[in-house]
Design a protein around this motif. Structure first.
Motif, mmCIF file in Angstrom:
data_model
loop_
_atom_site.group_PDB
_atom_site.id
_atom_site.type_symbol
_atom_site.label_atom_id
_atom_site.label_comp_id
_atom_site.label_asym_id
_atom_site.label_seq_id
_atom_site.Cartn_x
_atom_site.Cartn_y
_atom_site.Cartn_z
ATOM 1 N N ILE A 177 -22.106 -34.172 -1.022
ATOM 2 C CA ILE A 177 -22.332 -34.204 0.424
ATOM 3 C C ILE A 177 -21.476 -33.078 0.997
ATOM 4 O O ILE A 177 -20.251 -33.149 0.960
ATOM 5 C CB ILE A 177 -21.862 -35.549 1.038
ATOM 6 C CG1 ILE A 177 -22.358 -36.758 0.252
ATOM 7 C CG2 ILE A 177 -22.227 -35.616 2.519
ATOM 8 C CD1 ILE A 177 -23.757 -37.165 0.469
ATOM 9 N N LEU A 178 -22.126 -32.042 1.492
ATOM 10 C CA LEU A 178 -21.405 -30.872 1.987
ATOM 11 C C LEU A 178 -21.449 -30.840 3.498
ATOM 12 O O LEU A 178 -22.455 -31.188 4.107
ATOM 13 C CB LEU A 178 -22.057 -29.587 1.450
ATOM 14 C CG LEU A 178 -22.206 -29.468 -0.063
ATOM 15 C CD1 LEU A 178 -22.921 -28.164 -0.409
ATOM 16 C CD2 LEU A 178 -20.833 -29.495 -0.703
ATOM 17 N N ASP A 207 -15.463 -28.036 -0.450
ATOM 18 C CA ASP A 207 -15.022 -27.072 -1.456
ATOM 19 C C ASP A 207 -16.232 -26.584 -2.254
ATOM 20 O O ASP A 207 -16.657 -27.212 -3.216
ATOM 21 C CB ASP A 207 -14.000 -27.762 -2.375
ATOM 22 C CG ASP A 207 -13.405 -26.805 -3.392
ATOM 23 O OD1 ASP A 207 -13.887 -25.652 -3.488
ATOM 24 O OD2 ASP A 207 -12.457 -27.213 -4.086
ATOM 25 N N LEU A 208 -16.787 -25.453 -1.814
ATOM 26 C CA LEU A 208 -18.025 -24.966 -2.434
ATOM 27 C C LEU A 208 -17.822 -24.573 -3.894
ATOM 28 O O LEU A 208 -18.771 -24.557 -4.668
ATOM 29 C CB LEU A 208 -18.566 -23.768 -1.653
ATOM 30 C CG LEU A 208 -19.005 -24.052 -0.216
ATOM 31 C CD1 LEU A 208 -19.608 -22.802 0.401
ATOM 32 C CD2 LEU A 208 -20.005 -25.195 -0.151
ATOM 33 N N LEU A 234 -17.922 -43.237 -5.338
ATOM 34 C CA LEU A 234 -18.019 -42.498 -4.087
ATOM 35 C C LEU A 234 -16.682 -41.794 -3.895
ATOM 36 O O LEU A 234 -15.641 -42.456 -3.779
ATOM 37 C CB LEU A 234 -18.286 -43.450 -2.919
ATOM 38 C CG LEU A 234 -19.529 -44.346 -3.051
ATOM 39 C CD1 LEU A 234 -19.598 -45.336 -1.882
ATOM 40 C CD2 LEU A 234 -20.791 -43.499 -3.108
ATOM 41 N N LEU A 235 -16.691 -40.471 -3.921
ATOM 42 C CA LEU A 235 -15.441 -39.710 -3.914
ATOM 43 C C LEU A 235 -15.369 -38.871 -2.639
ATOM 44 O O LEU A 235 -16.223 -38.021 -2.389
ATOM 45 C CB LEU A 235 -15.380 -38.799 -5.149
ATOM 46 C CG LEU A 235 -15.669 -39.444 -6.510
ATOM 47 C CD1 LEU A 235 -15.675 -38.383 -7.613
ATOM 48 C CD2 LEU A 235 -14.636 -40.528 -6.818
ATOM 49 N N ASP A 236 -14.342 -39.117 -1.828
ATOM 50 C CA ASP A 236 -14.197 -38.385 -0.565
ATOM 51 C C ASP A 236 -13.144 -37.297 -0.739
ATOM 52 O O ASP A 236 -11.956 -37.601 -0.865
ATOM 53 C CB ASP A 236 -13.822 -39.360 0.560
ATOM 54 C CG ASP A 236 -14.100 -38.772 1.935
ATOM 55 O OD1 ASP A 236 -14.448 -37.573 2.021
ATOM 56 O OD2 ASP A 236 -13.964 -39.521 2.927
ATOM 57 N N GLU A 237 -13.578 -36.049 -0.762
ATOM 58 C CA GLU A 237 -12.695 -34.888 -0.953
ATOM 59 C C GLU A 237 -11.740 -35.097 -2.139
ATOM 60 O O GLU A 237 -10.522 -35.022 -1.980
ATOM 61 C CB GLU A 237 -11.849 -34.634 0.312
ATOM 62 C CG GLU A 237 -12.639 -34.568 1.603
ATOM 63 C CD GLU A 237 -13.184 -33.184 1.927
ATOM 64 O OE1 GLU A 237 -13.003 -32.260 1.095
ATOM 65 O OE2 GLU A 237 -13.815 -33.048 2.977
ATOM 66 N N HIS A 275 -14.970 -21.262 3.067
ATOM 67 C CA HIS A 275 -13.796 -21.786 3.769
ATOM 68 C C HIS A 275 -12.688 -22.204 2.825
ATOM 69 O O HIS A 275 -11.529 -22.200 3.161
ATOM 70 C CB HIS A 275 -14.202 -22.979 4.634
ATOM 71 C CG HIS A 275 -14.582 -22.540 6.003
ATOM 72 N ND1 HIS A 275 -15.358 -23.278 6.824
ATOM 73 C CD2 HIS A 275 -14.293 -21.421 6.674
ATOM 74 C CE1 HIS A 275 -15.540 -22.637 7.959
ATOM 75 N NE2 HIS A 275 -14.904 -21.510 7.890
ATOM 76 N N SER A 276 -13.082 -22.597 1.632
ATOM 77 C CA SER A 276 -12.087 -23.159 0.726
ATOM 78 C C SER A 276 -11.208 -22.088 0.095
ATOM 79 O O SER A 276 -10.153 -22.380 -0.434
ATOM 80 C CB SER A 276 -12.794 -23.932 -0.374
ATOM 81 O OG SER A 276 -13.684 -23.070 -1.054
#
Ligand SMILES: Nc1ncnc2c1ncn2[C@@H]1O[C@H](COP(=O)(O)OP(=O)(O)O)[C@@H](O)[C@H]1O
Ligand SMILES: [Mg+2]
Length: 279
Positions: free
Chosen positions: A36-37, A206-207, A170-173, A266-267
């Protein structure tokens, strides 16, 4: 195949005032790895919180494992059968480890999930030790979780999810706040879990990690709608889309005397010299 998660026209607004998701329709299937970007504030964490049945849609419908998820039916009783089934199926890594950690020692933190499953004490002990060994955090097991460094806390959070062996993660950042070596370690862990057939849904801006950990990507725009839901490669090659979602930006700056313009994820940190008067 039935989706494990099905969102139909889901919108979410905090406190009736702060819009976080608008009209999201998407399905997730068992065994998929999906990214999810979206830029900060686009709604990634809110989307994951809905998938984890922590937040309920303000409007629209959310189905998990074929069951409609609503506050009334889901969270009323501690011994609710579906609630229990859901909590063993799904593991959630919070963006902020401090929200997740609550035990007085790392060992207890990791043993908490297995204890909730009513496993025999020696099985709880074994699972906890196995996960501690797998993550190589034996040296932390007697420490207080809230006294650890950010990266150590994240490892403990990951361990506490893995100890219940959920099918869906489910992993958030997940790489946020990790040093480069720990990031590589985590990416390899996610890849191994993928090979074991786990469903893994990861929110990130984080692309650099997207194609390593997922095959499909959803892009959430700054207007909180889903801009694209497609295979990773086509999303990552769609520069106009990534710019419009504020995941990549055009950046004017100087290299010595040369001023020019190019694109930045951005990363990525950069060490170019910024001259005076340069945007
Ligand atoms: N608890 C909250 N109360 C009010 N607004 C919130 C809350 N949490 C998030 N928001 C708002 O909802 C929007 C989406 O936030 P979030 O889902 O955290 O985005 P992301 O994870 O993509 O950075 C943002 O505008 C944010 O300010
Ligand atoms: Mg977030």
């Amino acid at each position: 195949m039935e989706p494990i998660f099905d969102l139909r026209n889901v919108s979410y607004t905090y406190l009736r005032r702060f819009e976080a998701l608008r009209d999201v329709t998407a399905s997730f299937y068992a065994g998929e790895q999906v990214a999810i970007l979206g830029a900060n504030g686009s709604g990634k964490s809110t989307l994951l919180a809905i998938l984890n049945a922590l937040n309920y849609p303000t409007s629209g419908e959310f189905y998990a494992f074929g069951t409609p998820i609503k506050e009334e039916v889901f969270d009323t009783l501690e011994d609710n059968k579906f609630n229990r089934f859901f909590r063993t199926k799904v593991g959630f890594l919070f963006q902020n480890p401090d929200i997740q950690l609550f035990s007085s020692t790392v060992f207890d933190e990791i043993a908490f999930g297995p204890l909730q499953l009513d496993l025999p004490p020696d099985e709880v002990q074994k699972r906890t030790e196995d996960v501690i060994a797998m993550l190589g955090i034996e040296n932390l097991q007697d420490r207080a979780p809230h006294m650890l460094s950010g990266g150590e806390k994240k490892k403990v959070c990951i361990a506490s999810i893995l100890s219940t062996n959920p099918d869906v993660l489910l992993l958030d950042e997940p790489t946020g706040g990790l040093d480069p070596r720990s990031q590589v370690w985590l990416i390899e862990l996610i890849q191994n879990l993928s090979k074991c057939g786990k469903t893994i849904i990861t929110a990130t801006h984080d692309l650099d990690i997207v194609e390593q950990i997922s095959t499909r990507a959803l892009v959430v725009g700054e207007d909180h709608t889903i801009k694209v839901d497609a295979d990773c490669a086509s999303v990552m090659n769609n520069m106009d889309l990534l710019i419009s979602a504020n995941l990549v930006h055009r950046h004017k700056h100087r290299h010595g005397k040369l001023q020019h313009e190019h694109l930045h994820a951005h990363s990525r940190e950069h060490d170019h010299v910024h001259g005076p008067g340069v945007a």
